[in-house]
Scaffold this motif. Structure first.
Motif, short mmCIF file in Angstrom:
data_model
loop_
_atom_site.label_atom_id
_atom_site.label_comp_id
_atom_site.label_asym_id
_atom_site.label_seq_id
_atom_site.Cartn_x
_atom_site.Cartn_y
_atom_site.Cartn_z
N GLN A 1 0.83 -1.21 0.00
CA GLN A 1 0.00 0.00 0.00
C GLN A 1 0.86 1.26 0.00
O GLN A 1 0.54 2.25 -0.66
N LYS A 2 1.98 1.22 0.74
CA LYS A 2 2.88 2.36 0.77
C LYS A 2 3.53 2.59 -0.59
O LYS A 2 3.65 3.72 -1.06
N VAL A 3 3.96 1.49 -1.23
CA VAL A 3 4.59 1.60 -2.55
C VAL A 3 3.63 2.19 -3.56
O VAL A 3 3.96 3.12 -4.30
N THR A 4 2.39 1.64 -3.61
CA THR A 4 1.41 2.13 -4.58
C THR A 4 0.99 3.56 -4.29
O THR A 4 0.74 4.34 -5.21
N SER A 5 0.91 3.91 -2.99
CA SER A 5 0.55 5.28 -2.62
C SER A 5 1.63 6.26 -3.05
O SER A 5 1.33 7.33 -3.60
N ARG A 6 2.89 5.91 -2.82
CA ARG A 6 3.99 6.79 -3.21
C ARG A 6 4.09 6.90 -4.73
O ARG A 6 4.38 7.98 -5.26
N LEU A 7 3.84 5.80 -5.41
CA LEU A 7 3.87 5.82 -6.87
C LEU A 7 2.78 6.74 -7.41
O LEU A 7 3.01 7.56 -8.31
N SER A 8 1.58 6.61 -6.85
CA SER A 8 0.46 7.45 -7.29
C SER A 8 0.75 8.92 -7.04
O SER A 8 0.48 9.77 -7.89
N ALA A 9 1.34 9.23 -5.86
CA ALA A 9 1.65 10.63 -5.53
C ALA A 9 2.71 11.19 -6.47
O ALA A 9 2.60 12.33 -6.93
N ALA A 10 3.75 10.39 -6.78
CA ALA A 10 4.82 10.85 -7.67
C ALA A 10 4.28 11.06 -9.09
O ALA A 10 4.62 12.05 -9.75
N GLN A 11 3.45 10.13 -9.56
CA GLN A 11 2.86 10.26 -10.90
C GLN A 11 1.96 11.49 -10.98
O GLN A 11 1.95 12.20 -11.98
N SER A 12 1.20 11.73 -9.91
CA SER A 12 0.31 12.90 -9.87
C SER A 12 1.12 14.19 -9.90
O SER A 12 0.75 15.14 -10.60
N ARG A 13 2.24 14.22 -9.16
CA ARG A 13 3.07 15.43 -9.12
C ARG A 13 3.69 15.70 -10.50
O ARG A 13 3.71 16.84 -10.97
N LEU A 14 4.15 14.65 -11.16
CA LEU A 14 4.74 14.82 -12.50
C LEU A 14 3.69 15.28 -13.50
O LEU A 14 3.96 16.17 -14.32
N LYS A 15 2.49 14.71 -13.41
CA LYS A 15 1.42 15.09 -14.33
C LYS A 15 1.04 16.56 -14.13
O LYS A 15 0.78 17.28 -15.11
N LYS A 16 1.00 17.01 -12.88
CA LYS A 16 0.69 18.42 -12.61
C LYS A 16 1.71 19.33 -13.27
O LYS A 16 1.35 20.35 -13.87
N LEU A 17 2.99 18.97 -13.16
CA LEU A 17 4.05 19.78 -13.75
C LEU A 17 3.92 19.80 -15.27
O LEU A 17 4.04 20.85 -15.91
N GLU A 18 3.68 18.63 -15.86
CA GLU A 18 3.56 18.54 -17.32
C GLU A 18 2.32 19.29 -17.81
O GLU A 18 2.37 19.98 -18.84
N ASP A 19 1.22 19.17 -17.07
CA ASP A 19 -0.01 19.88 -17.44
C ASP A 19 0.19 21.39 -17.35
O ASP A 19 -0.32 22.15 -18.18
N MET A 20 0.94 21.82 -16.32
CA MET A 20 1.18 23.24 -16.14
C MET A 20 2.01 23.81 -17.30
O MET A 20 1.74 24.91 -17.80
N ALA A 21 3.02 23.05 -17.72
CA ALA A 21 3.85 23.49 -18.85
C ALA A 21 3.01 23.59 -20.12
O ALA A 21 3.16 24.54 -20.91
N ALA A 22 2.12 22.61 -20.33
CA ALA A 22 1.26 22.62 -21.51
C ALA A 22 0.30 23.81 -21.47
O ALA A 22 0.03 24.45 -22.50
N ARG A 23 -0.22 24.14 -20.28
CA ARG A 23 -1.14 25.27 -20.15
C ARG A 23 -0.44 26.59 -20.50
O ARG A 23 -1.03 27.46 -21.15
N LEU A 24 0.82 26.72 -20.06
CA LEU A 24 1.58 27.93 -20.39
C LEU A 24 1.69 28.11 -21.90
O LEU A 24 1.46 29.21 -22.43
N ASP A 25 2.02 27.02 -22.59
CA ASP A 25 2.16 27.09 -24.06
C ASP A 25 0.83 27.38 -24.73
O ASP A 25 0.74 28.20 -25.67
N ASP A 26 -0.24 26.73 -24.25
CA ASP A 26 -1.57 26.91 -24.85
C ASP A 26 -2.06 28.35 -24.67
O ASP A 26 -2.66 28.93 -25.59
N ILE A 27 -1.83 28.92 -23.49
CA ILE A 27 -2.27 30.29 -23.22
C ILE A 27 -1.53 31.28 -24.12
O ILE A 27 -2.13 32.20 -24.68
#
Length: 380
Positions: free
Chosen positions: A53-79
């Motif tokens: 559960q700890k491994v999957t929770s940490r994986l989910s948190a890390a993936q979510s953090r990376l996706k937020k960063l990637e989405d933010m970069a894409a939003r900057l370009d789109d705007i």
């Protein structure tokens, strides 16, 4: 009113994004994800459910953090693209939309920036929170219950899993104390700024003369211990008492000696647990909370030594950290950060992110100043 400078606003947003990406270390996040994915794909992962559960929770948190960063970069370009197209076609609607999106993006970046400040040793842990009623009699017990509801509502708003582990009910109303767990990445880092004495001022609903009453409650936040923490608690250092659970819970809970009280003799720390039907489960949960508190004591002792070496460092939080005033006016104010709002009902309904974010920024600044003073003391 000054004319909106889109290029300047976008430039500031890009600069903040780059600062955040650097602080969060995108490459390290990707490396962590690769390592966690390897662990998660192991065929024997679920042989140890807690670790899985700890491994999957940490994986989910890390993936979510990376996706937020990637989405933010894409939003900057789109705007930027949207605004440039609006300029080329002289489309005022597109340019206005781009300006509105920049404003929303800056607010989202401010929120993401908070994550970069959660860099304490235990900040990424889940949290164990204890609320105790203080001076104020039945009003204080009622206030403690109001705070419990506030934090549970806050966790619910953020999608965090919670579990009430122990509650001691007041004789007339409210609660004497309660302990609950917030199971989410960085729950401790966020909630740790809530630790301290909270004060409520209101017309007491328990006073038949309608007088104003001031009451207090203490909030303690500790990180959830992990197996790797190595907090050794010899059996000779603890006294374990069992008793019947009290309060809501059904006949089975209230008539068996399932509740557990553990007293740590060297420090005097007392932990009670009665959430589970099994005495064994309650003892394990109580030991986990005891170890969490001992972990904090060890951390505080280490920090105290550093302060003594560096001299008098201005980093005291003080006892009273927040006031909730319902009469003669409506105001909730944090006495450390100065953050305040007149929306008292929203606060008690769990809208406390503004207070938490301000507290995290305040704590970061305190740590920065302390580090500078410590550095000066070492070089003097």
């Amino acid at each position: 009113m000054a004319e909106f400078d889109f290029s300047q606003a976008l430039g500031e947003a890009r600069s903040k994004y780059e600062s955040i990406a650097k602080a969060l270390d995108v490459e390290r996040i990707k490396t962590d994800i690769a390592a966690l994915e390897k662990e998660a794909s192991a065929p024997n992962l679920w042989d140890d459910v807690d670790n899985a559960q700890k491994v999957t929770s940490r994986l989910s948190a890390a993936q979510s953090r990376l996706k937020k960063l990637e989405d933010m970069a894409a939003r900057l370009d789109d705007i930027e693209t949207l605004f440039e197209l609006g300029q080329e076609e002289n489309d005022a609607d597109s340019m206005n939309e781009a300006q509105g999106q920049v404003d929303r993006l800056q607010k989202d970046l401010d929120q993401m920036e908070i994550e970069t400040l959660l860099d304490g040793e235990y900040d990424e842990r889940s949290a164990v929170v204890t609320i105790r009623s203080g001076a104020g009699g039945v009003d204080a017990a009622d206030f403690a219950q109001m705070l419990l509801r506030m934090y549970l509502r806050w966790a619910e708003r953020n999608g965090y899993k919670t579990k009430v582990m122990d509650t001691s009910y007041g004789e007339e109303a409210g609660i004497k104390s309660t302990t609950f767990e917030v199971d989410a990445p960085y729950a401790y880092g966020r909630l740790s700024v809530e630790g301290g004495t909270h004060r409520l001022v209101r017309i007491s609903p328990f006073d038949n003369q309608g007088r104003r009453q001031t009451s207090f409650a203490a909030v303690e936040v500790v990180p959830l211990v992990e197996v790797t923490d190595h907090i050794d608690v010899p059996d000779s250092d603890i006294r374990v008492d069992t008793y019947c659970s009290s309060g809501p819970g059904g006949q089975g809970v209230n008539t068996t000696y399932s509740a557990v009280r553990i007293t740590h003799l060297p420090t005097g720390i007392v932990v009670t647990m009665q959430d589970e039907r099994s005495q064994i489960q309650n003892r394990a949960a109580a030991m986990a909370v005891l170890q969490s508190r001992l972990l904090v004591l060890r951390h505080e002792a280490e920090a105290k030594k550093k302060k003594e070496l560096a001299g008098d460092i201005k980093a005291s939080w003080g006892d009273q950290m927040r006031s909730y005033v319902l009469h003669p006016y409506q105001m909730v104010k944090d006495l450390r950060t100065g953050y305040e709002t007149s929306q008292t009902q929203a606060v008690f309904d769990g809208d406390i992110d503004g207070f938490i974010d301000a507290g995290i920024r305040w704590r970061h600044e305190q740590r920065r100043e302390a580090a500078l003073e410590e550095e000066s003391a070492e070089t003097a």
